[in-house]
Design a protein around this motif. Structure first.
Motif, PDB file in Angstrom:
ATOM      1  N   SER A 185     -23.329   1.583  26.666  1.00  0.00           N
ATOM      2  CA  SER A 185     -24.368   1.170  25.728  1.00  0.00           C
ATOM      3  C   SER A 185     -24.098  -0.264  25.278  1.00  0.00           C
ATOM      4  O   SER A 185     -22.938  -0.704  25.232  1.00  0.00           O
ATOM      5  CB  SER A 185     -24.404   2.107  24.510  1.00  0.00           C
ATOM      6  OG  SER A 185     -23.217   1.983  23.746  1.00  0.00           O
ATOM      7  N   ARG A 186     -25.202  -0.955  24.973  1.00  0.00           N
ATOM      8  CA  ARG A 186     -25.079  -2.344  24.496  1.00  0.00           C
ATOM      9  C   ARG A 186     -26.074  -2.511  23.358  1.00  0.00           C
ATOM     10  O   ARG A 186     -27.254  -2.737  23.570  1.00  0.00           O
ATOM     11  CB  ARG A 186     -25.371  -3.340  25.611  1.00  0.00           C
ATOM     12  CG  ARG A 186     -25.317  -4.798  25.146  1.00  0.00           C
ATOM     13  CD  ARG A 186     -25.363  -5.770  26.307  1.00  0.00           C
ATOM     14  NE  ARG A 186     -26.535  -5.514  27.143  1.00  0.00           N
ATOM     15  CZ  ARG A 186     -26.719  -6.123  28.330  1.00  0.00           C
ATOM     16  NH1 ARG A 186     -25.806  -6.961  28.793  1.00  0.00           N
ATOM     17  NH2 ARG A 186     -27.794  -5.849  29.042  1.00  0.00           N
ATOM     18  N   HIS A 244     -22.169  -6.297  21.839  1.00  0.00           N
ATOM     19  CA  HIS A 244     -20.910  -5.663  22.235  1.00  0.00           C
ATOM     20  C   HIS A 244     -21.198  -4.543  23.239  1.00  0.00           C
ATOM     21  O   HIS A 244     -22.303  -3.978  23.271  1.00  0.00           O
ATOM     22  CB  HIS A 244     -20.189  -5.094  21.011  1.00  0.00           C
ATOM     23  CG  HIS A 244     -19.951  -6.113  19.922  1.00  0.00           C
ATOM     24  ND1 HIS A 244     -19.590  -7.407  20.181  1.00  0.00           N
ATOM     25  CD2 HIS A 244     -20.040  -5.995  18.557  1.00  0.00           C
ATOM     26  CE1 HIS A 244     -19.455  -8.069  19.046  1.00  0.00           C
ATOM     27  NE2 HIS A 244     -19.727  -7.224  18.040  1.00  0.00           N
ATOM     28  N   TRP A 245     -20.186  -4.259  24.084  1.00  0.00           N
ATOM     29  CA  TRP A 245     -20.305  -3.157  25.032  1.00  0.00           C
ATOM     30  C   TRP A 245     -19.462  -1.958  24.549  1.00  0.00           C
ATOM     31  O   TRP A 245     -18.306  -2.142  24.127  1.00  0.00           O
ATOM     32  CB  TRP A 245     -19.803  -3.565  26.419  1.00  0.00           C
ATOM     33  CG  TRP A 245     -20.692  -4.575  27.117  1.00  0.00           C
ATOM     34  CD1 TRP A 245     -21.913  -4.993  26.730  1.00  0.00           C
ATOM     35  CD2 TRP A 245     -20.383  -5.254  28.342  1.00  0.00           C
ATOM     36  NE1 TRP A 245     -22.429  -5.901  27.616  1.00  0.00           N
ATOM     37  CE2 TRP A 245     -21.500  -6.084  28.632  1.00  0.00           C
ATOM     38  CE3 TRP A 245     -19.300  -5.247  29.210  1.00  0.00           C
ATOM     39  CZ2 TRP A 245     -21.542  -6.893  29.764  1.00  0.00           C
ATOM     40  CZ3 TRP A 245     -19.350  -6.047  30.334  1.00  0.00           C
ATOM     41  CH2 TRP A 245     -20.472  -6.860  30.605  1.00  0.00           C
ATOM     42  N   TYR A 246     -20.047  -0.786  24.643  1.00  0.00           N
ATOM     43  CA  TYR A 246     -19.303   0.438  24.329  1.00  0.00           C
ATOM     44  C   TYR A 246     -19.513   1.405  25.503  1.00  0.00           C
ATOM     45  O   TYR A 246     -20.647   1.600  25.973  1.00  0.00           O
ATOM     46  CB  TYR A 246     -19.809   1.061  23.028  1.00  0.00           C
ATOM     47  CG  TYR A 246     -19.645   0.147  21.832  1.00  0.00           C
ATOM     48  CD1 TYR A 246     -18.406   0.006  21.210  1.00  0.00           C
ATOM     49  CD2 TYR A 246     -20.729  -0.564  21.323  1.00  0.00           C
ATOM     50  CE1 TYR A 246     -18.255  -0.829  20.125  1.00  0.00           C
ATOM     51  CE2 TYR A 246     -20.584  -1.407  20.242  1.00  0.00           C
ATOM     52  CZ  TYR A 246     -19.338  -1.540  19.644  1.00  0.00           C
ATOM     53  OH  TYR A 246     -19.177  -2.371  18.572  1.00  0.00           O
ATOM     54  N   THR A 283     -17.327   4.833  28.015  1.00  0.00           N
ATOM     55  CA  THR A 283     -16.211   5.771  28.190  1.00  0.00           C
ATOM     56  C   THR A 283     -15.607   5.547  29.559  1.00  0.00           C
ATOM     57  O   THR A 283     -16.331   5.375  30.547  1.00  0.00           O
ATOM     58  CB  THR A 283     -16.689   7.224  28.073  1.00  0.00           C
ATOM     59  OG1 THR A 283     -17.269   7.425  26.778  1.00  0.00           O
ATOM     60  CG2 THR A 283     -15.537   8.192  28.263  1.00  0.00           C
ATOM     61  N   ARG A 287     -12.413   6.413  24.943  1.00  0.00           N
ATOM     62  CA  ARG A 287     -13.499   5.523  24.540  1.00  0.00           C
ATOM     63  C   ARG A 287     -13.027   4.068  24.639  1.00  0.00           C
ATOM     64  O   ARG A 287     -11.864   3.752  24.369  1.00  0.00           O
ATOM     65  CB  ARG A 287     -13.952   5.833  23.110  1.00  0.00           C
ATOM     66  CG  ARG A 287     -14.633   7.205  22.986  1.00  0.00           C
ATOM     67  CD  ARG A 287     -15.328   7.355  21.641  1.00  0.00           C
ATOM     68  NE  ARG A 287     -16.314   6.300  21.416  1.00  0.00           N
ATOM     69  CZ  ARG A 287     -17.560   6.327  21.929  1.00  0.00           C
ATOM     70  NH1 ARG A 287     -17.934   7.340  22.713  1.00  0.00           N
ATOM     71  NH2 ARG A 287     -18.409   5.363  21.667  1.00  0.00           N
ATOM     72  N   CYS A 288     -13.953   3.173  24.981  1.00  0.00           N
ATOM     73  CA  CYS A 288     -13.607   1.756  25.172  1.00  0.00           C
ATOM     74  C   CYS A 288     -14.652   0.880  24.486  1.00  0.00           C
ATOM     75  O   CYS A 288     -15.822   1.268  24.331  1.00  0.00           O
ATOM     76  CB  CYS A 288     -13.576   1.396  26.660  1.00  0.00           C
ATOM     77  SG  CYS A 288     -12.417   2.367  27.639  1.00  0.00           S
ATOM     78  N   ALA A 289     -14.218  -0.317  24.085  1.00  0.00           N
ATOM     79  CA  ALA A 289     -15.099  -1.335  23.498  1.00  0.00           C
ATOM     80  C   ALA A 289     -14.761  -2.685  24.128  1.00  0.00           C
ATOM     81  O   ALA A 289     -13.589  -2.985  24.395  1.00  0.00           O
ATOM     82  CB  ALA A 289     -14.929  -1.396  21.987  1.00  0.00           C
ATOM     83  N   TYR A 341      -9.956   3.044  16.193  1.00  0.00           N
ATOM     84  CA  TYR A 341     -11.085   2.689  15.338  1.00  0.00           C
ATOM     85  C   TYR A 341     -10.894   3.405  14.013  1.00  0.00           C
ATOM     86  O   TYR A 341     -11.043   4.623  13.906  1.00  0.00           O
ATOM     87  CB  TYR A 341     -12.390   3.099  16.015  1.00  0.00           C
ATOM     88  CG  TYR A 341     -13.616   2.740  15.223  1.00  0.00           C
ATOM     89  CD1 TYR A 341     -13.772   1.453  14.664  1.00  0.00           C
ATOM     90  CD2 TYR A 341     -14.627   3.668  15.017  1.00  0.00           C
ATOM     91  CE1 TYR A 341     -14.890   1.131  13.940  1.00  0.00           C
ATOM     92  CE2 TYR A 341     -15.758   3.350  14.286  1.00  0.00           C
ATOM     93  CZ  TYR A 341     -15.888   2.071  13.748  1.00  0.00           C
ATOM     94  OH  TYR A 341     -16.996   1.743  13.020  1.00  0.00           O
ATOM     95  N   GLN A 365      -9.020   4.401  21.042  1.00  0.00           N
ATOM     96  CA  GLN A 365      -9.877   3.626  21.939  1.00  0.00           C
ATOM     97  C   GLN A 365      -9.085   2.512  22.613  1.00  0.00           C
ATOM     98  O   GLN A 365      -7.961   2.183  22.209  1.00  0.00           O
ATOM     99  CB  GLN A 365     -11.057   3.020  21.170  1.00  0.00           C
ATOM    100  CG  GLN A 365     -10.657   1.933  20.177  1.00  0.00           C
ATOM    101  CD  GLN A 365     -11.864   1.273  19.519  1.00  0.00           C
ATOM    102  OE1 GLN A 365     -13.002   1.694  19.709  1.00  0.00           O
ATOM    103  NE2 GLN A 365     -11.617   0.217  18.752  1.00  0.00           N
ATOM    104  N   VAL A 417      -9.549  -1.546  23.683  1.00  0.00           N
ATOM    105  CA  VAL A 417     -10.329  -2.768  23.451  1.00  0.00           C
ATOM    106  C   VAL A 417     -10.123  -3.674  24.664  1.00  0.00           C
ATOM    107  O   VAL A 417      -9.032  -4.251  24.849  1.00  0.00           O
ATOM    108  CB  VAL A 417      -9.901  -3.478  22.156  1.00  0.00           C
ATOM    109  CG1 VAL A 417     -10.745  -4.749  21.959  1.00  0.00           C
ATOM    110  CG2 VAL A 417     -10.055  -2.539  20.964  1.00  0.00           C
TER     111      VAL A 417
END
Length: 457
Positions: free
Chosen positions: A49-50, A55-57, A59, A68-70, A98, A105, A107
């Motif tokens: 998702s953006r 920012h990008w989020y 899995t 989970r990743c960011a 987070y 997560q 980063v």
């Protein structure tokens, strides 16, 4: 178990270190970030998702687990791939937490497709080696012709790149013929077929410039254009080659070896063909300027011819003769008038001179002078006789006085004048003549010469 009184419970609670949830998550985050360094991790990307923040989020998962990743905006702007669900990716990330939700997560600060890292290392190694051999040197590259008679396009006949190139060339210079050399641009054997087609096009020399184009894609999709054999084939071609491979950020080995690199296939087409509309507009301006210059030149020539004709008319022998005849008549008229004026002036002068001459004629003067001479002669003879008589009396009186005072009269009385013969000095003293001196004595009549024998003072 013994019972604990409420008073004891209160004392025990005073010795406990009670965490809040915020503190727990903050310290857990600190332990994770301090305990695990930045690391590389691979897996399948999902739930991408953006949001509006940029920012990008997503899995990252494998067969047994997920995390989970960011990836924040300032980092994902430098990513060379567009993430999509199901893509196998390689991340460089740091482990974190987070705090707001207590979610474990990663980063990420770098993202690429799995396997791309090895490809990029191979790419850099080949790039360094070929650069050392001089295949990228600007001195060996040739500029494409400004006005190609025919353009060759080496690409996939079904790709979007060909459509883009044809669209640009049709817009810029539709009169230039095109020749498409179809090749696969991706997959096993693509590099070998591209190199063979380039050699064929170069050998047949049917075009003036070659466009090597392909649409965008990942590093793996574009890998055929990073082939060493293809790079050396490009370097050996006689025809100039313009490369337009991928998007602006995509750079391949073929781009470095090609004579000219364009950021996209459309840009390659613009570099290969002149802009016909711009050239036609420029030609129209030049034509107008040329027409204006020709018109001005023609008018100047007409004016020059007119001036020459007028000058020729003035210099024509008949014109010259007529002018000279007119001038001769004018001079003749002026000379006759001048002669008449001169004769008249001379006549007047002669008349004045005659009158003056007559007024100054010698005849009258001669008569007057003759009369004066006669009167003078009549008066002169008596006056002359009178003057002669007076002069004779004065002469006789003077002779008498001169004779009375003359030394000759003294000599007549018996005296003499004695002089020294040598120098003619008069002897007045005996001392002037010594013995033997020759002297001369002048008498009243005659002279005597003697020599002094003796002297008496």
């Amino acid at each position: 178990m013994p019972a604990i009184s409420s008073e004891g419970d209160t004392r025990a609670e005073g010795l406990r270190d009670v965490y809040t949830v915020s503190r727990l998550n903050r310290e857990a985050r600190g332990l994770l970030e301090a305990g695990l360094p930045s690391l590389w991790i691979t897996g399948e990307l999902s739930n991408f998702s953006r949001p509006a923040s940029g920012h990008w989020y997503f899995t990252l998962k494998d067969a047994d687990a997920q995390v989970r990743c960011a990836m924040f905006r300032q980092r994902n702007l430098m990513a060379r791939v567009q993430p999509r669900d199901g893509m196998q990716v390689l991340l460089r990330a740091r482990v974190g937490l987070y705090e707001a939700r207590g979610d474990f997560q990663l980063v990420a600060d770098h993202l690429e497709e799995a396997g791309e890292g090895e490809l990029r290392r191979r790419f850099e190694a080949l790039k360094l080696r070929l650069a050392g051999e001089g295949l990228f040197d600007a001195a060996r590259k040739r500029p494409p012709p400004r006005f190609p008679r025919r353009i060759g396009i080496v690409t996939s006949p079904t790709g979007a790149a060909l459509r883009d190139v044809l669209h640009v060339l049709a817009r810029r210079c539709p009169s230039v013929p095109l020749l498409v050399y179809p090749v696969p641009v991706q997959g096993a054997g693509a590099a070998r077929e591209i190199a063979a087609m380039l050699e064929l096009a170069d050998r047949r020399a049917e075009v003036d410039v070659l466009l090597l184009v392909r649409g965008g894609g990942s590093l793996e999709d574009l890998w055929a254009f990073n082939d060493e054999s293809l790079a050396r084939t490009l370097a050996d071609l006689e025809l100039p080659v313009i490369s337009g491979i991928g998007h602006e950020v995509d750079i391949t080995i073929a781009d470095f070896v090609a004579d000219l690199r364009a950021p996209t296939p459309s840009a390659a087409a613009e570099l290969a063909a002149p802009d016909a509309a711009a050239w036609l507009a420029g030609l129209a301006v030049t034509a107008r300027r040329l027409a204006g210059a020709m018109l001005r030149g023609w008018r100047q020539r007409q004016e020059t011819i007119a001036r020459a004709a007028r000058r020729l008319d003035t210099l024509h022998p008949s014109q010259q003769l007529a002018q000279h005849t007119q001038r001769l008549d004018e001079l003749q008229t002026r000379s006759l008038a001048a002669m008449r004026r001169a004769i008249a002036a001379r006549g007047l002068g002669l008349a004045r001179q005659r009158a003056e001459l007559e007024s100054r004629s010698p005849a009258a003067r001669v008569a007057a002078l003759a009369q004066r001479i006669d009167h003078a002669r009549a008066r002169m003879l008596p006056a002359l006789r009178h003057r002669i008589s007076l002069a004779r009396g004065q002469l006789e009186s003077a002779a008498r006085g001169l004779h009375a005072t003359s030394p000759l009269a003294t000599l007549a009385r018996g005296y003499a004048i004695v002089t020294v013969v040598a120098d003619g000095s008069v002897v007045t003293d005996a001392a002037q003549a010594s013995a033997g001196t020759e002297i001369e004595a002048r008498l009243s009549r005659g002279r005597l010469r003697a020599r002094v024998v003796s002297r008496k003072d």
